[in-house]
Structure formats: structure tokens, C-alpha cells
Design a protein around this motif. Structure first.
Motif, PDB file in Angstrom:
ATOM      1  N   TYR A  26      33.398  54.589 131.800  1.00 49.92           N
ATOM      2  CA  TYR A  26      34.679  55.225 132.114  1.00 49.92           C
ATOM      3  C   TYR A  26      34.470  56.595 132.749  1.00 49.92           C
ATOM      4  N   SER A  27      33.528  57.364 132.247  1.00 50.58           N
ATOM      5  CA  SER A  27      33.305  58.690 132.829  1.00 50.58           C
ATOM      6  C   SER A  27      32.898  58.584 134.290  1.00 50.58           C
ATOM      7  N   THR A  28      32.085  57.613 134.614  1.00 48.47           N
ATOM      8  CA  THR A  28      31.663  57.424 136.002  1.00 48.47           C
ATOM      9  C   THR A  28      32.781  56.819 136.836  1.00 48.47           C
ATOM     10  N   SER A  29      33.415  55.804 136.317  1.00 48.19           N
ATOM     11  CA  SER A  29      34.450  55.074 137.051  1.00 48.19           C
ATOM     12  C   SER A  29      35.641  55.955 137.381  1.00 48.19           C
ATOM     13  N   LEU A  30      36.120  56.671 136.390  1.00 47.69           N
ATOM     14  CA  LEU A  30      37.290  57.513 136.620  1.00 47.69           C
ATOM     15  C   LEU A  30      36.965  58.686 137.544  1.00 47.69           C
ATOM     16  N   ALA A  31      35.826  59.303 137.320  1.00 53.80           N
ATOM     17  CA  ALA A  31      35.458  60.443 138.156  1.00 53.80           C
ATOM     18  C   ALA A  31      35.194  60.017 139.594  1.00 53.80           C
ATOM     19  N   GLY A  32      34.445  58.935 139.771  1.00 53.32           N
ATOM     20  CA  GLY A  32      34.079  58.519 141.119  1.00 53.32           C
ATOM     21  C   GLY A  32      35.171  57.794 141.862  1.00 53.32           C
ATOM     22  N   GLY A  33      35.694  56.731 141.280  1.00 57.44           N
ATOM     23  CA  GLY A  33      36.655  55.892 141.973  1.00 57.44           C
ATOM     24  C   GLY A  33      37.969  56.573 142.265  1.00 57.44           C
ATOM     25  N   ILE A  34      38.570  57.133 141.252  1.00 52.23           N
ATOM     26  CA  ILE A  34      39.889  57.741 141.449  1.00 52.23           C
ATOM     27  C   ILE A  34      39.775  59.027 142.255  1.00 52.23           C
ATOM     28  N   SER A  35      38.731  59.812 142.009  1.00 49.87           N
ATOM     29  CA  SER A  35      38.540  61.040 142.787  1.00 49.87           C
ATOM     30  C   SER A  35      38.389  60.721 144.265  1.00 49.87           C
ATOM     31  N   THR A  36      37.641  59.683 144.585  1.00 49.44           N
ATOM     32  CA  THR A  36      37.442  59.300 145.977  1.00 49.44           C
ATOM     33  C   THR A  36      38.766  58.922 146.619  1.00 49.44           C
ATOM     34  N   THR A  37      39.573  58.145 145.933  1.00 52.25           N
ATOM     35  CA  THR A  37      40.871  57.737 146.475  1.00 52.25           C
ATOM     36  C   THR A  37      41.790  58.934 146.690  1.00 52.25           C
ATOM     37  N   VAL A  38      41.802  59.855 145.742  1.00 54.25           N
ATOM     38  CA  VAL A  38      42.646  61.046 145.875  1.00 54.25           C
ATOM     39  C   VAL A  38      42.153  61.929 147.022  1.00 54.25           C
ATOM     40  N   ILE A  39      40.847  62.105 147.131  1.00 55.22           N
ATOM     41  CA  ILE A  39      40.292  62.936 148.210  1.00 55.22           C
ATOM     42  C   ILE A  39      40.610  62.332 149.573  1.00 55.22           C
ATOM     43  N   ILE A  40      40.471  61.019 149.699  1.00 54.90           N
ATOM     44  CA  ILE A  40      40.808  60.362 150.969  1.00 54.90           C
ATOM     45  C   ILE A  40      42.296  60.544 151.269  1.00 54.90           C
ATOM     46  N   GLY A  41      43.147  60.397 150.256  1.00 60.83           N
ATOM     47  CA  GLY A  41      44.575  60.599 150.452  1.00 60.83           C
ATOM     48  C   GLY A  41      44.913  62.007 150.895  1.00 60.83           C
ATOM     49  N   LEU A  42      44.282  62.992 150.282  1.00 63.10           N
ATOM     50  CA  LEU A  42      44.525  64.386 150.667  1.00 63.10           C
ATOM     51  C   LEU A  42      44.011  64.674 152.067  1.00 63.10           C
ATOM     52  N   THR A  43      42.877  64.086 152.425  1.00 62.53           N
ATOM     53  CA  THR A  43      42.281  64.307 153.737  1.00 62.53           C
ATOM     54  C   THR A  43      43.135  63.695 154.844  1.00 62.53           C
ATOM     55  N   THR A  44      43.628  62.491 154.619  1.00 65.25           N
ATOM     56  CA  THR A  44      44.427  61.815 155.642  1.00 65.25           C
ATOM     57  C   THR A  44      45.883  62.237 155.609  1.00 65.25           C
ATOM     58  N   GLY A  45      46.314  62.879 154.540  1.00 67.92           N
ATOM     59  CA  GLY A  45      47.688  63.339 154.435  1.00 67.92           C
ATOM     60  C   GLY A  45      48.641  62.308 153.878  1.00 67.92           C
ATOM     61  N   GLU A  46      48.128  61.184 153.451  1.00 63.63           N
ATOM     62  CA  GLU A  46      48.997  60.161 152.865  1.00 63.63           C
ATOM     63  C   GLU A  46      48.252  59.411 151.776  1.00 63.63           C
ATOM     64  N   VAL A  47      48.971  59.080 150.746  1.00 66.86           N
ATOM     65  CA  VAL A  47      48.407  58.296 149.658  1.00 66.86           C
ATOM     66  C   VAL A  47      48.960  56.882 149.787  1.00 66.86           C
ATOM     67  N   GLN A  48      48.064  55.942 149.966  1.00 70.48           N
ATOM     68  CA  GLN A  48      48.488  54.552 150.106  1.00 70.48           C
ATOM     69  C   GLN A  48      48.523  53.914 148.721  1.00 70.48           C
ATOM     70  N   ILE A  50      48.794  50.780 147.521  1.00 71.19           N
ATOM     71  CA  ILE A  50      48.035  49.559 147.203  1.00 71.19           C
ATOM     72  C   ILE A  50      46.557  49.882 146.956  1.00 71.19           C
ATOM     73  N   PRO A  51      45.873  50.597 147.856  1.00 73.98           N
ATOM     74  CA  PRO A  51      44.479  50.948 147.539  1.00 73.98           C
ATOM     75  C   PRO A  51      44.347  51.788 146.269  1.00 73.98           C
ATOM     76  N   LEU A  52      45.321  52.672 146.031  1.00 76.23           N
ATOM     77  CA  LEU A  52      45.292  53.487 144.808  1.00 76.23           C
ATOM     78  C   LEU A  52      45.432  52.600 143.575  1.00 76.23           C
ATOM     79  N   ALA A  53      46.347  51.652 143.609  1.00 73.61           N
ATOM     80  CA  ALA A  53      46.543  50.753 142.466  1.00 73.61           C
ATOM     81  C   ALA A  53      45.302  49.897 142.226  1.00 73.61           C
ATOM     82  N   ILE A  54      44.692  49.419 143.302  1.00 73.19           N
ATOM     83  CA  ILE A  54      43.469  48.611 143.167  1.00 73.19           C
ATOM     84  C   ILE A  54      42.347  49.452 142.566  1.00 73.19           C
ATOM     85  N   THR A  55      42.210  50.677 143.051  1.00 73.36           N
ATOM     86  CA  THR A  55      41.157  51.564 142.537  1.00 73.36           C
ATOM     87  C   THR A  55      41.370  51.868 141.063  1.00 73.36           C
ATOM     88  N   VAL A  56      42.599  52.152 140.670  1.00 73.81           N
ATOM     89  CA  VAL A  56      42.903  52.429 139.265  1.00 73.81           C
ATOM     90  C   VAL A  56      42.616  51.192 138.413  1.00 73.81           C
TER      91      VAL A  56
END
Length: 102
Positions: A26-48, A50-56
């Protein structure tokens, strides 16, 4: 005479293996997976969503599978030697004996 196929000590080790492995995953999964999705969302300016739900979903399920694999491995193969040695060292210390290193 016990009618249990799996000794209680092995069941306890399997439970501990499940908890430890699940927590580590969990420490690895939550830190890596969700952080990556949030960072990509912040970088592109939009949070998608479906990919966020799949990642979670993956971040929540995968650690449980890793913990189950650990527990089943211990149940099928017995207590790993490292667990036995650590338990013996702890028992010796609680009885007033020290290990060669200590």
C-alpha cells in the motif's frame, strides 16, 4: 493429538506476512500510482476521471493480492527460516541470553 493440518505457528506467520506485505505494498502503490496520476493531471491541466478511477482501483486491490500471495506462500511452504531465526533470537533475549552480535 492435533487435527490441524497447518500448525498454529505457521498460521500466525502467514497472518503477519499478509499484514506486513499488504502494508508495504500500500505504501508503494498509493505513493506511486496515485501521485503519478495527480502529477499528470496537474501538468496537463485536466484530471481525467476514468484513468484516475482505474489507478485508484489498482492501487487499492493490488496490495491485497500481494498480501494474499505472501500468506499463501507461508501456508504452503512453512515458516521462512528468517522468521524462525528472528523468533529464536527474540526468545533468547527475553530469557536473558544475548546473541553473538549483541
Amino acid at each position: 493429538m492435533s487435527t490441524s493440518i497447518v500448525p498454529d505457528s505457521t498460521k500466525l506467520a502467514a497472518k503477519r506476512g499478509f499484514i506486513r506485505t499488504t502494508a508495504q505494498a500500500y505504501s508503494t502503490s498509493l505513493a506511486g500510482g496515485i501521485s503519478t496520476t495527480v502529477i499528470i493531471g496537474l501538468t496537463t491541466g485536466e484530471v481525467q476521471p476514468i484513468p484516475l478511477a482505474i489507478t485508484v482501483g489498482v492501487a487499492l486491490v493490488t496490495p491485497l493480492l500481494a498480501g494474499a500471495a505472501s500468506a499463501l506462500s507461508i501456508l504452503s511452504r512453512g515458516i521462512p527460516g528468517e522468521y524462525v531465526e528472528a523468533g529464536l533470537d527474540e526468545a533468547a533475549e527475553s530469557d536473558g541470553f544475548t546473541t553473538p552480535e549483541g
